[in-house]
Design an enzyme around this catalytic site. Sequence first.
Site, PDB file in Angstrom:
ATOM      1  N   THR A  41      28.654  59.439  71.415  1.00  0.00           N
ATOM      2  CA  THR A  41      27.520  60.229  71.900  1.00  0.00           C
ATOM      3  C   THR A  41      26.260  59.644  71.297  1.00  0.00           C
ATOM      4  O   THR A  41      26.289  59.026  70.232  1.00  0.00           O
ATOM      5  CB  THR A  41      27.680  61.733  71.593  1.00  0.00           C
ATOM      6  OG1 THR A  41      26.750  62.465  72.382  1.00  0.00           O
ATOM      7  CG2 THR A  41      27.513  62.054  70.124  1.00  0.00           C
ATOM      8  N   CYS A  47      20.669  68.591  68.082  1.00  0.00           N
ATOM      9  CA  CYS A  47      22.034  68.833  68.566  1.00  0.00           C
ATOM     10  C   CYS A  47      23.027  68.440  67.470  1.00  0.00           C
ATOM     11  O   CYS A  47      22.712  67.677  66.572  1.00  0.00           O
ATOM     12  CB  CYS A  47      22.318  68.000  69.814  1.00  0.00           C
ATOM     13  SG  CYS A  47      21.369  68.480  71.268  1.00  0.00           S
ATOM     14  N   HIS A  64      28.964  67.386  72.101  1.00  0.00           N
ATOM     15  CA  HIS A  64      27.525  67.219  71.857  1.00  0.00           C
ATOM     16  C   HIS A  64      26.872  68.554  72.223  1.00  0.00           C
ATOM     17  O   HIS A  64      26.648  68.829  73.398  1.00  0.00           O
ATOM     18  CB  HIS A  64      26.992  66.079  72.730  1.00  0.00           C
ATOM     19  CG  HIS A  64      25.570  65.723  72.474  1.00  0.00           C
ATOM     20  ND1 HIS A  64      25.139  64.423  72.520  1.00  0.00           N
ATOM     21  CD2 HIS A  64      24.469  66.467  72.196  1.00  0.00           C
ATOM     22  CE1 HIS A  64      23.833  64.393  72.280  1.00  0.00           C
ATOM     23  NE2 HIS A  64      23.409  65.637  72.088  1.00  0.00           N
TER      24      HIS A  64
END
Length: 190
Positions: A41, A47, A64
Site C-alpha cells: 500500500t 491512514c 489501508h
Amino acid sequence: MKLKKLKLRFVSKINYQLRRNSISVGIGEYAVARSPSSLATWALGSCVGIILYDPIRKLGSLSHCMLPEPRSPNNMNDCKYVSVAVTDMISALMKYGSSPFSLRAAVIGGANIFGFNKTFDVGKRNVQKAIETLRAKGIQIDVMDTGGNRGRNVVFLISTGEIFVSYTSKSALWGDLGANKSFRRRTPRY
C-alpha cells in the site's frame, strides 16, 4: 510452539524487486494472499495500514484504513474503518484455515502530516483503534511504526514475514510547493 514474528525493515525507497509480485491495496480496501505473493500500500498519511500474518500457513492480509470506526450502522461493511477492516480480515483468513490465535499483527502509519489539528488527530485515533481492536481479538502486535509527520509506503513479503517501509516526503503526498513556496491545497481523492 513459538510463532515466527513479523520483522520491520526500513528502506529509503521501495524498488521494483520488492514490489514486482505485490498485490496493491488501495484506500478503504484490504487483501488476503498466500506466499509467494506480497501485499503493498502507498502513501499512508493519517491512514493506518494493518497487517495480519499467519506464519504457519504463510497467509497474510493488509488493509489501508482512513478512519477509526463508523458513526452509523449503515457503514458496518465499509473497510475504510479500522474496526470493520480488522474483523473482516480475521474472517477472511479463517476461511483459509487460520486461527486468530496463530495470527501476528503490525500497525503502520497514523501520521499527523501537517502537524496541526491535534484535537481531531485522525492518525492517532486510527492507531489507538487498531491497537484496541487487535488486543480485543487476542492478536499479538509484533511491529508498530506509527505517528510522526511523514507518510509511509509499505510492502509486506508473506514468504518471510518482512515488512518494508519507506518514508515519503510531504511533497510526495500533497504536491511539491515549488519555487514560489505558495501552498495550493489539494483535496485527496478517496
